[in-house]
Write an enzyme that holds these catalytic residues in place. Structure first.
Site, PDB file in Angstrom:
ATOM      1  N   LYS A  36      -4.092   8.641  -3.896  1.00 30.19           N
ATOM      2  CA  LYS A  36      -2.884   7.964  -3.402  1.00 30.19           C
ATOM      3  C   LYS A  36      -1.745   8.014  -4.415  1.00 30.19           C
ATOM      4  CE  LYS A  36      -4.219   3.396  -5.025  1.00 30.19           C
ATOM      5  NZ  LYS A  36      -5.034   2.222  -4.750  1.00 30.19           N
ATOM      6  N   ARG A 129      -7.243 -10.106  -3.722  1.00 26.49           N
ATOM      7  CA  ARG A 129      -6.582  -9.186  -2.799  1.00 26.49           C
ATOM      8  C   ARG A 129      -7.535  -9.114  -1.608  1.00 26.49           C
ATOM      9  NH1 ARG A 129      -4.710  -3.046  -4.283  1.00 26.49           N
ATOM     10  NH2 ARG A 129      -6.750  -2.558  -3.358  1.00 26.49           N
TER      11      ARG A 129
HETATM   12  C1  LIG Z   1      -5.894   2.241  -5.621  1.00 21.49           C
HETATM   13  C2  LIG Z   1      -7.297   1.883  -5.391  1.00 21.49           C
HETATM   14  C3  LIG Z   1      -8.287   2.407  -6.220  1.00 21.49           C
HETATM   15  C4  LIG Z   1      -7.986   3.297  -7.402  1.00 21.49           C
HETATM   16  O1  LIG Z   1      -7.368   2.561  -8.413  1.00 21.49           O
HETATM   17  P1  LIG Z   1      -7.059   3.180  -9.862  1.00 21.49           P
HETATM   18  O2  LIG Z   1      -6.615   2.041 -10.679  1.00 21.49           O
HETATM   19  O3  LIG Z   1      -5.994   4.196  -9.645  1.00 21.49           O
HETATM   20  O4  LIG Z   1      -8.305   3.800 -10.346  1.00 21.49           O
HETATM   21  C5  LIG Z   1      -9.596   2.061  -5.944  1.00 21.49           C
HETATM   22  N1  LIG Z   1      -9.897   1.245  -4.908  1.00 21.49           N
HETATM   23  C6  LIG Z   1      -8.971   0.721  -4.103  1.00 21.49           C
HETATM   24  C7  LIG Z   1      -9.381  -0.183  -2.994  1.00 21.49           C
HETATM   25  C8  LIG Z   1      -7.635   1.018  -4.315  1.00 21.49           C
HETATM   26  O5  LIG Z   1      -6.710   0.481  -3.505  1.00 21.49           O
END
Ligand SMILES: *Cc1c(COP(=O)(O)O)cnc(C)c1O
Length: 354
Positions: A36, A129
């Protein structure tokens, strides 16, 4: 190739991926490559795959849809919208969920499409969250899921640090493991996956304190910035400059450091504050807040100070630089995760793959 542009070093991304996977695999942890941060750009995903990634995760169904040609399991990281469950089932194989209503909708849709969609049930361990907070609810929802067709309970998971800043530790992740064991006993099922978080969980591997039962992490920043995010430390032997921003100077002049006249509010409605340094050499580059927060970019030239930005002008103090900047010269920057995210999202910023 135009400026402003992001330059993306695919070999460095491949290298970082290998290092992160190596760290995790030594602890029997599989890595979901999170895409993402760079809008799921195909060539970057390919670099991750070349580095060993076998599951792709993204929070935007559009990014997974764009990469439907890639023959690897895809995980939706953002809880599905009930109104878009059709796309979720069509373009992803696994999704993170916490709402029974949505899971029921996924079940119906998957039955219609003749598919089985895998569910990771999200547990909130205090970051506040997404995820189920009350333990009783967990067992109630699982009781429902295991009786639904079209979905299978693939595992449980949690997300920490992203919102509340809560750091994963033996206590909160230990709770996740206990919940897994209770589920297995109570329902006489095997839970295949415990998805123990994101890049903020990497430090627990490094210090040997990650539970043996955690067998999956979802990693974005750890790969693209070579950084664990619990304490912000660099991961050994990785690159932190896989992504660079390069911009062109459109004005360079000596001017005062404080605006002249009565000060109202800036283009974004804030009352600006300035420090009086007398006359300084000011450079403007053609990029702005529409593309990136000016404090998410770090000039390679350490003697440059970012003063601020409007929607499409970035203003810098280059007085102390050893370089005699001229019009048309470029200024390059390292990026934070937020910087990469927003620059990759901006269609006004070109992307150059190296
Ligand atoms: C964005 C996200 C991740 C990855 O997070 P990083 O800090 O980039 O490793 C993992 N799990 C969820 C649910 C996320 O939204």
């Amino acid at each position: 190739m135009n400026y402003p542009r992001v330059e993306i070093d695919l070999n460095k991304i491949k290298h970082n991926t290998k290092i992160v996977i190596d760290i995790c695999n030594k602890n029997n942890i599989k890595v979901v490559g999170v895409t993402k941060g760079f809008c799921g750009k195909r060539r970057i995903i390919q670099a991750m795959i070349d580095g060993g990634i076998k599951i792709i995760g993204d929070s935007r169904i559009e990014n997974l849809k764009n990469n439907r040609g890639i023959r690897l399991p895809k995980m939706l990281l953002c809880l599905p919208m009930k109104s878009r469950v059709k796309e979720v089932v069509k373009y992803s194989d696994i999704s993170l969920n916490s709402e029974l209503d949505t899971i029921k909708e996924i079940s119906k849709t998957a039955i219609n499409m003749n598919k089985t969609h895998k569910i990771i049930l999200m547990i909130d361990l205090g970051d506040l969250r997404e995820g189920i907070f009350e333990e009783n609810q967990i067992y109630n929802i699982i009781n429902n899921i295991i009786n639904l067709k079209g979905v299978s309970l693939y595992g449980i998971g949690t997300n920490l640090t992203c919102h509340g800043g809560v750091i994963p530790d033996e206590k909160n992740l230990g709770k996740l493991v206990k919940i897994k064991e209770k589920i297995e006993k109570r329902f006489e099922i095997d839970i295949d996956v415990i998805s123990g978080g994101n890049s903020s969980s990497i430090y627990l591997i490094n210090n040997g304190n990650i539970s043996k039962q955690i067998n999956q992490l979802r990693i974005g920043e750890g790969i693209i910035l070579g950084r664990e995010t619990a304490f912000g430390n660099k991961i050994k032997n990785t690159y932190d400059d896989c992504f660079k921003l390069v911009t062109e100077i459109i004005e360079i002049k000596n001017k005062p450091s404080i605006p002249i006249g009565n000060i109202g509010v800036d283009a974004f409605g804030n009352k600006p504050k300035f420090q009086d340094k007398g006359i300084i050499r000011r450079a403007i580059c053609a990029i702005g807040k529409q593309d990136v927060n000016p404090f998410d970019i770090i000039p390679d030239d350490k003697d440059i100070e970012i003063i601020g930005a409007s929607s499409d002008h970035l203003i810098m103090d280059v007085t102390n630089s050893k370089i005699d900047y001229r019009i048309g010269d470029v200024i390059s920057f390292r990026l934070s995760y937020g910087g990469i995210l927003s620059l990759m999202t901006s269609r006004y910023v070109s992307k150059l793959y190296i």
